[in-house]
Structures are given as structure tokens and as C-alpha cells.
Design an enzyme around this catalytic site. Structure first.
Site, mmCIF file in Angstrom:
data_model
loop_
_atom_site.group_PDB
_atom_site.id
_atom_site.type_symbol
_atom_site.label_atom_id
_atom_site.label_comp_id
_atom_site.label_asym_id
_atom_site.label_seq_id
_atom_site.Cartn_x
_atom_site.Cartn_y
_atom_site.Cartn_z
ATOM 1 N N GLU A 84 0.811 -1.215 0.000
ATOM 2 C CA GLU A 84 0.000 0.000 0.000
ATOM 3 C C GLU A 84 0.846 1.266 0.000
ATOM 4 O O GLU A 84 0.353 2.355 -0.300
ATOM 5 C CB GLU A 84 -0.931 0.014 1.224
ATOM 6 C CG GLU A 84 -2.075 -0.980 1.167
ATOM 7 C CD GLU A 84 -3.095 -0.648 0.093
ATOM 8 O OE1 GLU A 84 -3.150 0.517 -0.353
ATOM 9 O OE2 GLU A 84 -3.827 -1.570 -0.316
ATOM 10 N N GLU A 115 6.384 -22.236 7.914
ATOM 11 C CA GLU A 115 6.795 -21.380 9.036
ATOM 12 C C GLU A 115 7.783 -22.063 9.965
ATOM 13 O O GLU A 115 8.408 -21.415 10.806
ATOM 14 C CB GLU A 115 5.567 -20.964 9.841
ATOM 15 C CG GLU A 115 4.983 -22.061 10.714
ATOM 16 C CD GLU A 115 3.851 -21.569 11.605
ATOM 17 O OE1 GLU A 115 3.934 -21.827 12.810
ATOM 18 O OE2 GLU A 115 2.914 -20.944 11.101
#
Length: 304
Positions: A84, A115
Site C-alpha cells: 500500500e 513457518e
């Protein structure tokens, strides 16, 4: 064996123990009441967030980069914040990046097993040629994600600034970081579903980090998004409104100034307020390191 019993994010919420047997409206009220606790948890660590903002702004000002890294929801939230920044503040996409365990495919389809590798976190930063000029923000609701631990440990080893965002006190990633941003939001409505309150807290903190750093870098004048990138019709109109609001000029004047400044709202504002051409406005902004307020202050000082 992984011990989840001590993690704040894995505790059972007594407020929602019977959420499966209440009406839909009551169910949603329980969720909403729990969500109200998130802002307070984030508010409690504002001093630490402020320290992190100043650290990030300093690194970016010196030409460094900001990397978010996480797995699952946490990784996606980091990517969301990173992507963004270019349209909102005209940042180079390379300056603020998001890394997720499992790579590009993990953005859209869960690859939760990724992960578990601290080496993968280390390698992802090696691949980015991480240096001491950069800052790494590791996100993990539980605070134990090996991918993030590996990344932060490597970042510290090369002298990069390290920041942890987590929701479980005394966490592994908190111990790896220069600054630990631990928002204790309490147990989730659905036990262990950390995409809920913990995810909201991480998003709020990431918003503060990037927005605060951009403000410190002069990309906001007043509360106006003056470095907006006019890349579509909505943003072109926003740029016009920003120039009109900042200067009090007419819509037509704003359109003309933006045309002459090649869509740069900052430049257009300085042009209109100081009655100077785009080239001179750009020169003054460059001399003031991009701060509109500093340009105007200097101009006012020169008139005395």
C-alpha cells in the site's frame, strides 16, 4: 514437542465459551466486544511503537529498506502494509517489502508448514542482500514462529534494526528484537484463531509504523497525503482535492498546477502557494528534503 499452554494466544476465552449456542446477533456482539479490547492493547504500547517509528524513519531517510516478514496471516498483513505504500506515498516498491514463509504462493493458499524453518527466514533475507542500513519487522501472533525467529536472528547478526510484533509476552521473537511490540489482546473468541484479535492488533501496529514513518519523512502535509501517486482516476481526483484543500485554489487551478508538475501534489502545492514554476518548486522541495512545511517556512522567513 511444541508447548502451547504458555502462549497467551492459545488460551480459552471464558467470554465466548458458549458462542456456538447463542443467537447470531449475540454471537456477533461477543466478537465485537472482544474486538474493542484490541485498540486498548495497542494503545498500551504506544511509547514502544513511537520508538519503532523513529527507527524506521531514520533507516529509510538514510536510504535503507524496511522488510516485514511473517507466516500465514501475519505474513499477509506485512505484505498488505508494504504494497500500500507506493500508491499512497509514492515510495519505491523496493524500499518497503513484505516476505512470507513459503513465498508468493503462500499469499493466496496457506502453506503453514513453511513457518517451521528458521533457515528459510534467514535465506529470504540473504536473498534480499540485507545490510545494517535496513530494518526488519517480524510478525508472529504467538511470538514463536521459527521462520521469523530465523529472520530476526540473521538481521541482528548483520547489524540491521529489528522489531517484533507479537501478542504473547516474553516471546521468542521479542527476545530477538531491538524493540518488542507486544499487544496483549487476550484469548481469541475462537481459541487459537489468531487471525482475529491478534491479526487486528498486528494490522493496527503496522498501520502506525508505516504511516508514522511516512509522516516523519515529510510525505504528509497537515493531514494531507501530499505524496500520493496519481496512478488511477480516483487518485488523480484525490490529488486535485489535496491541492485545493492545501492552497484554497480553484479546481481549474489545481488541475493546471498538477499538469505542470506531472501529477506531483507536493510540487503543485508549493507552486500555487508561492506563485512559482514547477522547476523552482521542485528545487525548493529538494533543498528542504521534501518537506512542504519547511519550504513554506523558509519562504515566509525570506519575506521578513
Amino acid at each position: 514437542m511444541i508447548n502451547l499452554e504458555t502462549l497467551a494466544t492459545e488460551q480459552q476465552n471464558s467470554h465466548s465459551q458458549h458462542i456456538d449456542s447463542v443467537s447470531t446477533e449475540d454471537m456477533l456482539r461477543i466478537i465485537n466486544e472482544e474486538d474493542h479490547k484490541v485498540a486498548d492493547a495497542v494503545g498500551a504500547i504506544i511509547p514502544a511503537i513511537a520508538q519503532a517509528v523513529d527507527t524506521i524513519a531514520d533507516k529509510l531517510r538514510r536510504g535503507g529498506r524496511l522488510f516485514y516478514m511473517g507466516s500465514g496471516t501475519s505474513g499477509r498483513l506485512g505484505i498488505l502494509d508494504a504494497v500500500e505504500c507506493p500508491p499512497t506515498y509514492s515510495t519505491d516498491p523496493e524500499r518497503i517489502q513484505g516476505l512470507i514463509a513459503g513465498g508468493y504462493e503462500a499469499i493466496f493458499r496457506a502453506k503453514e508448514g513453511a513457518e517451521d524453518s528458521p533457515e528459510l527466514g534467514r535465506q529470504d533475507l540473504i536473498d534480499k542482500n540485507l545490510t545494517a542500513d535496513d530494518v526488519v519487522v517480524g510478525l508472529s501472533a504467538s511470538g514463536r514462529t521459527p521462520y521469523v525467529v530465523g529472520g530476526l536472528t540473521y538481521a541482528a547478526s548483520v547489524g540491521a534494526a529489528t522489531i517484533a510484533i507479537d501478542c504473547s509476552p516474553h516471546s521468542a521473537i521479542g527476545r530477538c528484537a531491538n524493540i518488542d511490540l507486544c499487544a496483549v489482546v487476550g484469548p481469541e473468541v475462537v481459541t487459537g484463531s489468531t487471525r482475529m484479535k491478534a491479526g487486528t492488533a498486528q494490522k493496527m501496529i503496522a498501520n502506525m509504523l508505516s504511516t508514522g514513518a511516512m509522516i516523519r519523512l515529510g510525505k504528509v502535509y497537515g493531514n494531507l497525503m501530499v505524496d500520493v501517486k496519481s496512478s488511477n482516476q480516483k487518485l488523480e481526483e484525490r490529488a486535485r482535492r489535496i491541492v485545493m484543500t492545501a492552497t484554497g485554489c480553484s479546481r481549474q487551478k489545481a488541475i493546471e498546477a498538477l499538469r505542470e508538475s506531472q501529477g506531483r501534489a507536493k510540487t503543485a502545492i508549493v507552486m500555487v502557494l508561492l506563485h512559482i514554476p514547477a522547476s523552482e518548486a521542485e528545487d525548493r522541495l529538494t533543498a528542504a528534503q521534501g518537506y512542504v512545511a519547511a519550504v513554506l517556512k523558509e519562504a515566509a522567513h525570506g519575506l521578513r
